[in-house]
Design an enzyme around this catalytic site. Sequence first.
Site, PDB file in Angstrom:
ATOM      1  N   SER A  89      46.463  44.738  42.983  1.00 29.23           N
ATOM      2  CA  SER A  89      46.631  43.285  43.090  1.00 29.23           C
ATOM      3  C   SER A  89      48.115  42.834  43.689  1.00 29.23           C
ATOM      4  CB  SER A  89      46.222  42.777  41.692  1.00 29.23           C
ATOM      5  OG  SER A  89      46.864  41.502  41.735  1.00 29.23           O
ATOM      6  N   HIS A 146      43.972  43.206  47.152  1.00 29.93           N
ATOM      7  CA  HIS A 146      43.446  42.138  46.249  1.00 29.93           C
ATOM      8  C   HIS A 146      44.560  40.953  45.946  1.00 29.93           C
ATOM      9  CE1 HIS A 146      40.795  40.885  43.085  1.00 29.93           C
ATOM     10  NE2 HIS A 146      41.854  40.330  42.460  1.00 29.93           N
ATOM     11  N   ASP A 202      45.110  37.511  44.657  1.00 22.64           N
ATOM     12  CA  ASP A 202      44.804  36.402  43.576  1.00 22.64           C
ATOM     13  C   ASP A 202      45.411  34.912  43.905  1.00 22.64           C
ATOM     14  OD1 ASP A 202      43.448  38.151  41.589  1.00 22.64           O
ATOM     15  OD2 ASP A 202      45.293  39.173  41.388  1.00 22.64           O
ATOM     16  N   MET A 235      45.640  31.261  42.870  1.00 21.78           N
ATOM     17  CA  MET A 235      45.374  30.406  41.551  1.00 21.78           C
ATOM     18  C   MET A 235      45.877  29.090  41.693  1.00 21.78           C
ATOM     19  SD  MET A 235      46.667  33.221  38.714  1.00 21.78           S
ATOM     20  CE  MET A 235      46.143  34.966  38.694  1.00 21.78           C
ATOM     21  N   HIS A 259      40.453  36.938  45.869  1.00 14.87           N
ATOM     22  CA  HIS A 259      39.974  36.452  44.639  1.00 14.87           C
ATOM     23  C   HIS A 259      40.319  35.025  44.424  1.00 14.87           C
ATOM     24  CE1 HIS A 259      39.926  37.260  39.932  1.00 14.87           C
ATOM     25  NE2 HIS A 259      38.948  36.283  40.365  1.00 14.87           N
ATOM     26  N   MET A 303      40.623  31.733  42.297  1.00 15.66           N
ATOM     27  CA  MET A 303      40.566  31.084  40.976  1.00 15.66           C
ATOM     28  C   MET A 303      40.815  29.701  41.055  1.00 15.66           C
ATOM     29  SD  MET A 303      42.148  34.507  39.184  1.00 15.66           S
ATOM     30  CE  MET A 303      42.753  35.291  40.575  1.00 15.66           C
ATOM     31  N   MET A 327      35.352  40.884  35.394  1.00 19.72           N
ATOM     32  CA  MET A 327      36.956  40.539  34.762  1.00 19.72           C
ATOM     33  C   MET A 327      37.084  41.375  33.574  1.00 19.72           C
ATOM     34  SD  MET A 327      38.570  38.652  37.273  1.00 19.72           S
ATOM     35  CE  MET A 327      40.170  38.687  36.104  1.00 19.72           C
ATOM     36  N   ASP A 387      38.602  44.297  37.369  1.00 17.99           N
ATOM     37  CA  ASP A 387      39.966  43.611  37.746  1.00 17.99           C
ATOM     38  C   ASP A 387      40.477  43.047  36.150  1.00 17.99           C
ATOM     39  OD1 ASP A 387      42.033  42.032  38.344  1.00 17.99           O
ATOM     40  OD2 ASP A 387      40.950  40.569  39.631  1.00 17.99           O
ATOM     41  N   GLY A 424      44.269  44.807  33.656  1.00 17.73           N
ATOM     42  CA  GLY A 424      44.240  45.820  32.655  1.00 17.73           C
ATOM     43  C   GLY A 424      43.949  47.167  32.941  1.00 17.73           C
TER      44      GLY A 424
HETATM   45  C1  DX5 Z   1      44.252  38.223  36.978  1.00 18.06           C
HETATM   46  C2  DX5 Z   1      43.950  38.858  38.282  1.00 18.06           C
HETATM   47  C3  DX5 Z   1      44.187  40.336  38.374  1.00 18.06           C
HETATM   48  C4  DX5 Z   1      45.611  40.677  38.021  1.00 18.06           C
HETATM   49  C5  DX5 Z   1      45.433  42.253  37.542  1.00 18.06           C
HETATM   50  O1  DX5 Z   1      43.696  37.028  37.017  1.00 18.06           O
HETATM   51  O2  DX5 Z   1      42.842  38.557  38.906  1.00 18.06           O
HETATM   52  O3  DX5 Z   1      43.836  40.770  39.702  1.00 18.06           O
HETATM   53  O4  DX5 Z   1      46.648  40.527  38.798  1.00 18.06           O
HETATM   54  O5  DX5 Z   1      47.044  42.826  36.995  1.00 18.06           O
HETATM   55  P1  DX5 Z   1      46.714  43.845  35.929  1.00 18.06           P
HETATM   56  O6  DX5 Z   1      46.299  45.115  36.818  1.00 18.06           O
HETATM   57  O7  DX5 Z   1      48.502  43.830  35.692  1.00 18.06           O
HETATM   58  O8  DX5 Z   1      46.165  43.594  34.829  1.00 18.06           O
HETATM   59 ZN    ZN Z   2      42.027  39.378  40.698  1.00 20.94          ZN
END
Ligand code: DX5
Ligand code: ZN
Length: 219
Positions: free
Chosen positions: A10, A35, A37, A39, A68, A70, A139, A177, A179
């Site tokens: 990501s 990946h 993200d 937002m 992805h 959001m 998630m 996705d 942690g």
């Molecule tokens: C959270 C994102 C993830 C995030 C993952 O909204 O969708 O893709 O960047 O980051 P880590 O791997 O640090 O949890």
């Molecule tokens: Zn993501």
Amino acid sequence: MATPIRIAPSILSADFARLGAEIEAVTKAGADLIHIDVMDGHFVPNLTIGPAVIKALRPHSKAPFDVHLMIAPVDPFVQAFADAGADGITVHPESGPHIHRTLQLIRSLGKKAGVVLNPGTPIEAIDNVIDLVDLILVMSVNPGFGGQSFIASQLKKIEAAANRIAKTGRDIALEVDGGITPETARQAIAAGANVLVAGTAVFKGGASAYAANIAALRG
Ligand code: DX5
Ligand code: ZN
């Protein structure tokens, strides 16, 4: 034979001042997907990047772009992300009134369609759209930020998604996705995940560490 595990770094955890170079570095280090993200500060409490940045990044990697979204509403922006170079577009059922229509739209643009379930969204949300998806994303944190802790209760949802996918007999990717560390990666793989998104765990230590970081997640 078990499906090979794919790693999707990501870029939320990359150096945003050097995104092109960062994507080149993780691709060279063995990333299977990139990946991205997206937002909007409304669907999730954070703001990131849009189609213009994705378009600028496209020449920097041959790996598929796993986008992805959001954002809400999502439908008015799907075409822009497809045009920018997304290979797969993944959407939350909560980001518009008609998830079925959104998935149809993504497919009509020739892109792989994904549906993503938040930790609080029940697995049943995929039941009436599974025939339209190429990817299910579970998630394992609440979306919005990198660096959060894996929510272990989502392992059961990954198992439930794997069972549903098996029943279709189709090749639907099962992605997780949030942690992801070498330890939670093992748990997610055992539950049935075959695409692992990881931000913190891939980008820590700088470019010289990326190959080892990615290898450590494959188990
Ligand atoms: C959270 C994102 C993830 C995030 C993952 O909204 O969708 O893709 O960047 O980051 P880590 O791997 O640090 O949890
Ligand atoms: Zn993501």
